[in-house]
Motif scaffolding. Structure first.
Motif, PDB file in Angstrom:
ATOM      1  N   LEU A  13     139.146  31.608  -5.933  1.00  0.00           N
ATOM      2  CA  LEU A  13     139.810  31.501  -7.237  1.00  0.00           C
ATOM      3  C   LEU A  13     138.696  30.389  -7.676  1.00  0.00           C
ATOM      4  O   LEU A  13     137.910  30.019  -8.678  1.00  0.00           O
ATOM      5  CB  LEU A  13     140.656  30.773  -7.556  1.00  0.00           C
ATOM      6  N   SER A  14     138.549  28.633  -6.648  1.00  0.00           N
ATOM      7  CA  SER A  14     138.515  27.502  -7.136  1.00  0.00           C
ATOM      8  C   SER A  14     136.204  28.304  -7.471  1.00  0.00           C
ATOM      9  O   SER A  14     135.444  28.023  -7.923  1.00  0.00           O
ATOM     10  CB  SER A  14     137.770  26.625  -6.381  1.00  0.00           C
ATOM     11  N   ALA A  17     135.585  29.406 -10.101  1.00  0.00           N
ATOM     12  CA  ALA A  17     135.427  28.644 -11.005  1.00  0.00           C
ATOM     13  C   ALA A  17     134.257  27.945 -11.779  1.00  0.00           C
ATOM     14  O   ALA A  17     133.003  27.385 -12.443  1.00  0.00           O
ATOM     15  CB  ALA A  17     136.650  27.383 -10.633  1.00  0.00           C
ATOM     16  N   LYS A  20     131.631  29.832 -13.307  1.00  0.00           N
ATOM     17  CA  LYS A  20     131.630  30.269 -14.807  1.00  0.00           C
ATOM     18  C   LYS A  20     132.018  28.793 -15.180  1.00  0.00           C
ATOM     19  O   LYS A  20     132.135  28.493 -16.252  1.00  0.00           O
ATOM     20  CB  LYS A  20     132.952  30.623 -14.660  1.00  0.00           C
ATOM     21  N   LEU A  21     130.999  28.154 -14.056  1.00  0.00           N
ATOM     22  CA  LEU A  21     131.599  25.891 -15.179  1.00  0.00           C
ATOM     23  C   LEU A  21     129.914  26.191 -16.204  1.00  0.00           C
ATOM     24  O   LEU A  21     129.063  26.261 -16.294  1.00  0.00           O
ATOM     25  CB  LEU A  21     131.349  25.488 -14.233  1.00  0.00           C
ATOM     26  N   GLY A  39     128.967  28.612  -5.910  1.00  0.00           N
ATOM     27  CA  GLY A  39     130.342  29.222  -6.431  1.00  0.00           C
ATOM     28  C   GLY A  39     130.309  31.115  -5.540  1.00  0.00           C
ATOM     29  O   GLY A  39     131.053  31.473  -5.090  1.00  0.00           O
TER      30      GLY A  39
END
Length: 106
Positions: A13-14, A17, A20-21, A39
């Motif tokens: 999940l990180s 993230a 999508k940051l 990512g």
């Protein structure tokens, strides 16, 4: 559920993230390609690790005969129909399955 597996899911999940940051319009806009690469690597690495752990657990259970005994109990209860080749295999391996999981012959 194992805490280690939950940590792997949190890592995936990180990774998403990081992908999508939104860094455009900030002073960190220059490192946007770096966060994308990190990512992608994070998601791939931890996903492959979870697949490896799942296959390893499945093969360990097969080796121990736990899955065989579960299939055998479902067959005996009539939960799902089987084709004749699988019924023959079950008949041939019934003695080894019973002895590996401690089921008596009575």
């Amino acid at each position: 559920m194992d805490r280690f597996i939950l940590l792997m899911l949190a890592s995936i999940l990180s990774g998403f993230a990081l992908l999508k940051l939104p860094l455009s319009g900030t002073f960190l806009e220059g490192i946007s390609p770096v966060t994308d690469v990190i990512g992608i690597i994070t998601v791939l690495l931890f996903s492959l690790f979870l697949i490896y752990k799942g296959l390893r657990a499945l093969l360990t259970n097969l080796k121990k005969g736990l899955v065989h005994s579960r299939v055998l109990s479902h067959v005996q209860k009539g939960h799902f129909p089987l084709n004749s080749a699988f019924r023959f295999w079950l008949k041939a391996n019934r003695a080894s399955t019973r002895s590996s999981v401690g089921i008596s012959r009575s």
